[in-house]
Design a protein around this motif. Structure first.
Motif, PDB file in Angstrom:
ATOM      1  N   VAL A   6       0.865  -1.169   0.000  1.00  0.00           N
ATOM      2  CA  VAL A   6       0.000   0.000   0.000  1.00  0.00           C
ATOM      3  C   VAL A   6       0.905   1.223   0.000  1.00  0.00           C
ATOM      4  CG1 VAL A   6      -1.815   1.254   1.200  1.00  0.00           C
ATOM      5  CG2 VAL A   6      -1.779  -1.239   1.287  1.00  0.00           C
ATOM      6  N   ALA A   7       0.773   2.035  -1.031  1.00  0.00           N
ATOM      7  CA  ALA A   7       1.596   3.237  -1.149  1.00  0.00           C
ATOM      8  C   ALA A   7       0.747   4.460  -0.857  1.00  0.00           C
ATOM      9  CB  ALA A   7       2.191   3.341  -2.546  1.00  0.00           C
ATOM     10  N   GLU A   8       1.264   5.340  -0.027  1.00  0.00           N
ATOM     11  CA  GLU A   8       0.606   6.608   0.272  1.00  0.00           C
ATOM     12  C   GLU A   8       1.514   7.689  -0.295  1.00  0.00           C
ATOM     13  OE1 GLU A   8      -0.985   9.903   1.230  1.00  0.00           O
ATOM     14  OE2 GLU A   8       0.872   9.605   2.330  1.00  0.00           O
ATOM     15  N   ILE A   9       1.043   8.344  -1.355  1.00  0.00           N
ATOM     16  CA  ILE A   9       1.852   9.345  -2.046  1.00  0.00           C
ATOM     17  C   ILE A   9       1.444  10.725  -1.544  1.00  0.00           C
ATOM     18  CG2 ILE A   9       2.507  10.284  -4.290  1.00  0.00           C
ATOM     19  CD1 ILE A   9       1.573   7.485  -5.424  1.00  0.00           C
ATOM     20  N   GLY A  10       2.321  11.331  -0.774  1.00  0.00           N
ATOM     21  CA  GLY A  10       2.044  12.653  -0.217  1.00  0.00           C
ATOM     22  C   GLY A  10       2.744  13.739  -1.019  1.00  0.00           C
ATOM     23  N   SER A  11       2.610  14.970  -0.581  1.00  0.00           N
ATOM     24  CA  SER A  11       3.240  16.097  -1.281  1.00  0.00           C
ATOM     25  C   SER A  11       4.761  16.027  -1.208  1.00  0.00           C
ATOM     26  CB  SER A  11       2.831  17.434  -0.682  1.00  0.00           C
ATOM     27  OG  SER A  11       1.514  17.482  -0.317  1.00  0.00           O
ATOM     28  N   THR A  12       5.279  15.517  -0.095  1.00  0.00           N
ATOM     29  CA  THR A  12       6.733  15.502   0.088  1.00  0.00           C
ATOM     30  C   THR A  12       7.319  14.096   0.225  1.00  0.00           C
ATOM     31  OG1 THR A  12       6.442  15.811   2.465  1.00  0.00           O
ATOM     32  CG2 THR A  12       6.822  17.785   1.148  1.00  0.00           C
ATOM     33  N   THR A  13       6.580  13.171   0.828  1.00  0.00           N
ATOM     34  CA  THR A  13       7.093  11.808   0.981  1.00  0.00           C
ATOM     35  C   THR A  13       6.107  10.780   0.461  1.00  0.00           C
ATOM     36  OG1 THR A  13       6.221  11.610   3.227  1.00  0.00           O
ATOM     37  CG2 THR A  13       8.506  12.340   3.018  1.00  0.00           C
ATOM     38  N   THR A  14       6.653   9.671   0.019  1.00  0.00           N
ATOM     39  CA  THR A  14       5.874   8.509  -0.392  1.00  0.00           C
ATOM     40  C   THR A  14       6.219   7.384   0.567  1.00  0.00           C
ATOM     41  OG1 THR A  14       5.818   9.159  -2.718  1.00  0.00           O
ATOM     42  CG2 THR A  14       5.492   6.829  -2.244  1.00  0.00           C
ATOM     43  N   VAL A  15       5.204   6.791   1.166  1.00  0.00           N
ATOM     44  CA  VAL A  15       5.400   5.709   2.132  1.00  0.00           C
ATOM     45  C   VAL A  15       4.784   4.437   1.557  1.00  0.00           C
ATOM     46  CG1 VAL A  15       4.894   4.884   4.456  1.00  0.00           C
ATOM     47  CG2 VAL A  15       5.342   7.303   4.073  1.00  0.00           C
ATOM     48  N   THR A  16       5.556   3.361   1.552  1.00  0.00           N
ATOM     49  CA  THR A  16       5.061   2.071   1.097  1.00  0.00           C
ATOM     50  C   THR A  16       5.030   1.118   2.283  1.00  0.00           C
ATOM     51  OG1 THR A  16       5.951   2.380  -1.122  1.00  0.00           O
ATOM     52  CG2 THR A  16       5.428   0.141  -0.487  1.00  0.00           C
ATOM     53  N   SER A  17       3.871   0.503   2.493  1.00  0.00           N
ATOM     54  CA  SER A  17       3.693  -0.448   3.593  1.00  0.00           C
ATOM     55  C   SER A  17       3.420  -1.826   3.018  1.00  0.00           C
ATOM     56  CB  SER A  17       2.518  -0.021   4.474  1.00  0.00           C
ATOM     57  OG  SER A  17       2.742   1.267   4.985  1.00  0.00           O
ATOM     58  N   TRP A  18       3.997  -2.843   3.631  1.00  0.00           N
ATOM     59  CA  TRP A  18       3.838  -4.229   3.194  1.00  0.00           C
ATOM     60  C   TRP A  18       3.058  -4.975   4.263  1.00  0.00           C
ATOM     61  CZ3 TRP A  18       8.331  -8.235   3.371  1.00  0.00           C
ATOM     62  CH2 TRP A  18       7.947  -9.414   2.740  1.00  0.00           C
ATOM     63  N   TYR A  19       1.912  -5.528   3.885  1.00  0.00           N
ATOM     64  CA  TYR A  19       1.035  -6.233   4.827  1.00  0.00           C
ATOM     65  C   TYR A  19       0.923  -7.701   4.475  1.00  0.00           C
ATOM     66  CZ  TYR A  19      -0.582  -1.661   6.324  1.00  0.00           C
ATOM     67  OH  TYR A  19      -0.643  -0.381   6.811  1.00  0.00           O
ATOM     68  N   CYS A  20       0.733  -8.525   5.480  1.00  0.00           N
ATOM     69  CA  CYS A  20       0.462  -9.953   5.297  1.00  0.00           C
ATOM     70  C   CYS A  20      -1.052 -10.137   5.366  1.00  0.00           C
ATOM     71  CB  CYS A  20       1.140 -10.779   6.387  1.00  0.00           C
ATOM     72  SG  CYS A  20       0.730 -12.535   6.282  1.00  0.00           S
ATOM     73  N   PRO A  21      -1.694 -10.625   4.282  1.00  0.00           N
ATOM     74  CA  PRO A  21      -3.146 -10.781   4.309  1.00  0.00           C
ATOM     75  C   PRO A  21      -3.625 -11.856   5.281  1.00  0.00           C
ATOM     76  CG  PRO A  21      -2.257 -11.596   2.237  1.00  0.00           C
ATOM     77  CD  PRO A  21      -1.116 -10.995   3.007  1.00  0.00           C
ATOM     78  N   LYS A  22      -2.808 -12.867   5.547  1.00  0.00           N
ATOM     79  CA  LYS A  22      -3.215 -13.944   6.457  1.00  0.00           C
ATOM     80  C   LYS A  22      -3.307 -13.461   7.898  1.00  0.00           C
ATOM     81  CE  LYS A  22      -1.441 -17.744   3.713  1.00  0.00           C
ATOM     82  NZ  LYS A  22      -0.458 -18.798   3.620  1.00  0.00           N
ATOM     83  N   THR A  23      -2.315 -12.684   8.328  1.00  0.00           N
ATOM     84  CA  THR A  23      -2.281 -12.227   9.716  1.00  0.00           C
ATOM     85  C   THR A  23      -2.825 -10.813   9.889  1.00  0.00           C
ATOM     86  OG1 THR A  23      -0.062 -11.296   9.519  1.00  0.00           O
ATOM     87  CG2 THR A  23      -0.225 -13.628  10.171  1.00  0.00           C
ATOM     88  N   GLY A  24      -2.871 -10.046   8.791  1.00  0.00           N
ATOM     89  CA  GLY A  24      -3.308  -8.659   8.867  1.00  0.00           C
ATOM     90  C   GLY A  24      -2.268  -7.753   9.503  1.00  0.00           C
ATOM     91  N   LYS A  25      -1.036  -8.246   9.616  1.00  0.00           N
ATOM     92  CA  LYS A  25       0.021  -7.478  10.285  1.00  0.00           C
ATOM     93  C   LYS A  25       0.944  -6.798   9.281  1.00  0.00           C
ATOM     94  CE  LYS A  25      -0.027  -9.976  14.545  1.00  0.00           C
ATOM     95  NZ  LYS A  25       0.706 -10.546  15.628  1.00  0.00           N
ATOM     96  N   LEU A  26       1.495  -5.686   9.711  1.00  0.00           N
ATOM     97  CA  LEU A  26       2.467  -4.935   8.937  1.00  0.00           C
ATOM     98  C   LEU A  26       3.794  -5.693   8.944  1.00  0.00           C
ATOM     99  CD1 LEU A  26       3.103  -2.221   7.492  1.00  0.00           C
ATOM    100  CD2 LEU A  26       3.794  -1.348   9.727  1.00  0.00           C
ATOM    101  N   LYS A  27       4.342  -5.965   7.752  1.00  0.00           N
ATOM    102  CA  LYS A  27       5.617  -6.674   7.658  1.00  0.00           C
ATOM    103  C   LYS A  27       6.789  -5.719   7.502  1.00  0.00           C
ATOM    104  CE  LYS A  27       5.610 -10.784   5.787  1.00  0.00           C
ATOM    105  NZ  LYS A  27       5.539 -11.929   4.897  1.00  0.00           N
ATOM    106  N   GLY A  28       6.511  -4.506   7.040  1.00  0.00           N
ATOM    107  CA  GLY A  28       7.578  -3.531   6.873  1.00  0.00           C
ATOM    108  C   GLY A  28       7.062  -2.258   6.243  1.00  0.00           C
ATOM    109  N   GLN A  29       7.876  -1.208   6.349  1.00  0.00           N
ATOM    110  CA  GLN A  29       7.482   0.086   5.811  1.00  0.00           C
ATOM    111  C   GLN A  29       8.722   0.844   5.351  1.00  0.00           C
ATOM    112  OE1 GLN A  29       5.480   2.807   8.608  1.00  0.00           O
ATOM    113  NE2 GLN A  29       3.753   2.679   7.199  1.00  0.00           N
ATOM    114  N   GLY A  30       8.609   1.511   4.212  1.00  0.00           N
ATOM    115  CA  GLY A  30       9.722   2.303   3.699  1.00  0.00           C
ATOM    116  C   GLY A  30       9.219   3.625   3.175  1.00  0.00           C
ATOM    117  N   GLN A  31      10.135   4.575   3.028  1.00  0.00           N
ATOM    118  CA  GLN A  31       9.719   5.873   2.506  1.00  0.00           C
ATOM    119  C   GLN A  31      10.742   6.453   1.559  1.00  0.00           C
ATOM    120  OE1 GLN A  31       8.988   8.682   5.603  1.00  0.00           O
ATOM    121  NE2 GLN A  31      11.110   8.858   6.198  1.00  0.00           N
ATOM    122  N   GLY A  32      10.264   7.333   0.707  1.00  0.00           N
ATOM    123  CA  GLY A  32      11.124   8.022  -0.247  1.00  0.00           C
ATOM    124  C   GLY A  32      10.532   9.388  -0.524  1.00  0.00           C
TER     125      GLY A  32
END
Length: 98
Positions: A6-32
């Motif tokens: 899931v990518a959230e593209i903002g005015s200054t930063t873009t954040v990408t989050s990686w989720y596991c559909p089985k557990t519903g938990k966040l596996k990691g997050q990065g930004q650029g």
């Protein structure tokens, strides 16, 4: 399916989050940095995915294949990005766009 990006593209930063559909938990997050100035927000998206990849440890790294994951994107940029809104009912679409 190993996960969803899931990518959230903002005015200054873009954040990408990686989720596991089985557990519903966040596996990691990065930004650029969002790359509106360069005319291509995909550059910032790629940077955020690379940042995410650099933060993933061991066995999870083998699972992280962005091109094989289901991807969703949204934007919170308040005018920094040009966007279009499409809908079947004009009044509802215009209200949602505002």
């Amino acid at each position: 399916m190993i996960g969803k990006l899931v990518a959230e593209i903002g005015s200054t930063t873009t954040v990408t989050s990686w989720y596991c559909p089985k557990t519903g938990k966040l596996k990691g997050q990065g930004q650029g940095a969002t790359s509106v100035e360069a005319g291509d927000v995909l550059l910032g998206l790629k940077d955020s995915q690379e940042d995410l990849k650099s933060k993933i440890n061991g066995e999870q790294l083998d699972e992280f294949q962005p091109e094989e994951l289901e991807m969703f994107a949204t934007s919170s940029a308040a005018g920094g990005l040009k966007m279009t809104v499409h809908g079947l009912v004009y009044d509802m679409t215009a209200r949602a766009a505002r």
